[in-house]
Design an enzyme around this catalytic site. Structure first.
Site, PDB file in Angstrom:
ATOM      1  N   LYS A 190       0.891  -1.322   0.086  1.00  0.00           N
ATOM      2  CA  LYS A 190       0.050   0.049  -0.026  1.00  0.00           C
ATOM      3  C   LYS A 190       0.864   1.304   0.054  1.00  0.00           C
ATOM      4  O   LYS A 190       0.201   1.996  -0.303  1.00  0.00           O
ATOM      5  CB  LYS A 190      -1.006   0.039   1.308  1.00  0.00           C
ATOM      6  CG  LYS A 190      -2.090  -0.724   0.998  1.00  0.00           C
ATOM      7  CD  LYS A 190      -3.209  -0.927   2.165  1.00  0.00           C
ATOM      8  CE  LYS A 190      -4.147  -1.901   2.049  1.00  0.00           C
ATOM      9  NZ  LYS A 190      -4.764  -2.641   3.238  1.00  0.00           N
TER      10      LYS A 190
HETATM   11  N1  GLU Z   1      -7.974  -7.921   5.972  1.00  0.00           N
HETATM   12  C1  GLU Z   1      -7.066  -8.864   5.328  1.00  0.00           C
HETATM   13  C2  GLU Z   1      -6.044  -7.852   4.624  1.00  0.00           C
HETATM   14  O1  GLU Z   1      -6.447  -6.801   4.037  1.00  0.00           O
HETATM   15  C3  GLU Z   1      -7.355  -9.807   4.468  1.00  0.00           C
HETATM   16  C4  GLU Z   1      -8.049 -10.926   5.138  1.00  0.00           C
HETATM   17  C5  GLU Z   1      -8.389 -12.098   4.492  1.00  0.00           C
HETATM   18  O2  GLU Z   1      -8.726 -12.214   3.289  1.00  0.00           O
HETATM   19  O3  GLU Z   1      -8.591 -13.024   5.215  1.00  0.00           O
HETATM   20  O4  GLU Z   1      -4.997  -8.489   4.474  1.00  0.00           O
END
Ligand code: GLU
Length: 303
Positions: free
Chosen positions: A269
């Site tokens: 990011k």
């Molecule tokens: N929230 C996680 C992320 O942005 C992804 C979680 C998942 O896909 O299990 O990396």
């Protein structure tokens, strides 16, 4: 772009999800991941849900959430409303973690990051998927010691006592890997939760952690197929263990390739050049992004 897999007829009621964390703008790798999950649901006549994983209040920001929704719409994705936002459900995650505490499977840990780093290095422990393995310093604190730390105003996380947890689940526990990433073994995969150690179930200042809330939500949202990048493959072992402890049905897992930058590192990011909105501003279309994804994957195959 690689066509999402079509399951044989007879496999019904598919639900997939895309679960971004609003800690920055989405990039090309997220576009790929979102299209994979969305495409898999579409191919199989399934449901697609979007979940905002914003339990880390130190890093998540509402403006990133707004940007995520805009970017996903621009990519052509549609999803069921309302979108589940994890910070609206903290009491739910807490109740599931409380259940593990009642079973004697959690303990408070007062260690600072520095203390963990030092103790883990001194014990020669390997680095786990969440960072240096926790050396167990607080595992055997007495109620009196816990009380003293609290009286000193020290904050704590809540950890899973892995040794005790493993006694509660069958040793032959597996998860079903059906993903497209050719480097991963397919089919029933034995769970090895030891590589993650005593994971954090509730962070400092929060009633939950990523591992706890993702497992609870996949269950509550009826996710049958978790489609996500292979960077989360090792987390799957701990997720499967938590599912078993909570008595949840396990989804199938489809881990896909990751897009890499020119140095061979996974997109981040922090790398603004690959941000979806930067590319949109530069006049690119979703079709252009699909081509860039194809090219990125093809370049990796050429090695
Ligand atoms: N929230 C996680 C992320 O942005 C992804 C979680 C998942 O896909 O299990 O990396």
């Amino acid at each position: 772009m690689t066509e999402p897999e079509k399951l044989p007829p007879g496999v019904l009621n598919i639900t997939t999800r895309f679960a971004p964390s609003p800690t920055g703008f989405l990039h090309l790798g997220h576009a790929f991941a979102a299209w994979q999950a969305f495409g898999f649901a579409a191919q199989n006549n399934g449901r697609f849900v979007l979940r905002i994983e914003d339990t880390d209040h130190t890093r998540c920001r509402p403006e990133f959430e707004t940007a995520i929704l805009e970017d996903l719409h621009w990519l052509g994705l549609t999803w069921e409303e309302p979108v589940r936002r994890q910070s609206d459900h903290l009491a739910v995650y807490k109740s599931y973690i409380d259940h593990l505490t009642e079973l004697g499977l959690t303990y408070p840990c007062f260690c600072s990051r520095k203390e963990i780093l030092e103790a883990s290095a001194a014990a020669n422990l390997p680095i786990g998927p969440d960072g240096p393995l926790y050396p167990g310093t607080c595992r055997k604190l007495t109620p009196r010691e816990i009380h003293r730390h609290q009286a000193d105003g020290r904050s704590h996380v809540l950890r899973l006592d892995l040794t005790e947890a493993l006694k509660k689940v069958p040793p032959s526990l597996t998860f079903d890997e059906v993903g497209s990433d050719g480097s991963l073994p397919k089919g029933p995969t034995p769970v090895d939760a030891t590589s993650a150690g005593d994971i954090v179930l509730a962070r400092k200042g929060s009633t939950t952690s990523y591992h706890a809330s993702v497992v609870v939500d996949d269950h509550l949202q009826g996710i049958t197929d978790v489609v996500r990048g292979r960077d989360l493959y090792s987390a799957t072992h701990i997720h499967r263990l938590l599912q078993e402890l909570w008595g949840f049905e396990a989804p199938r897992y489809h881990h896909h390739d990751l897009l890499l930058d020119s140095d061979g590192r996974k997109l981040s990011k922090r790398d603004q050049d690959h941000a979806i909105r930067a590319m949109k501003k530069a006049g690119k279309t979703p079709a252009d992004l699909k081509e860039m994804i194809e090219e990125n994957l093809a370049a990796q195959n050429r090695g």
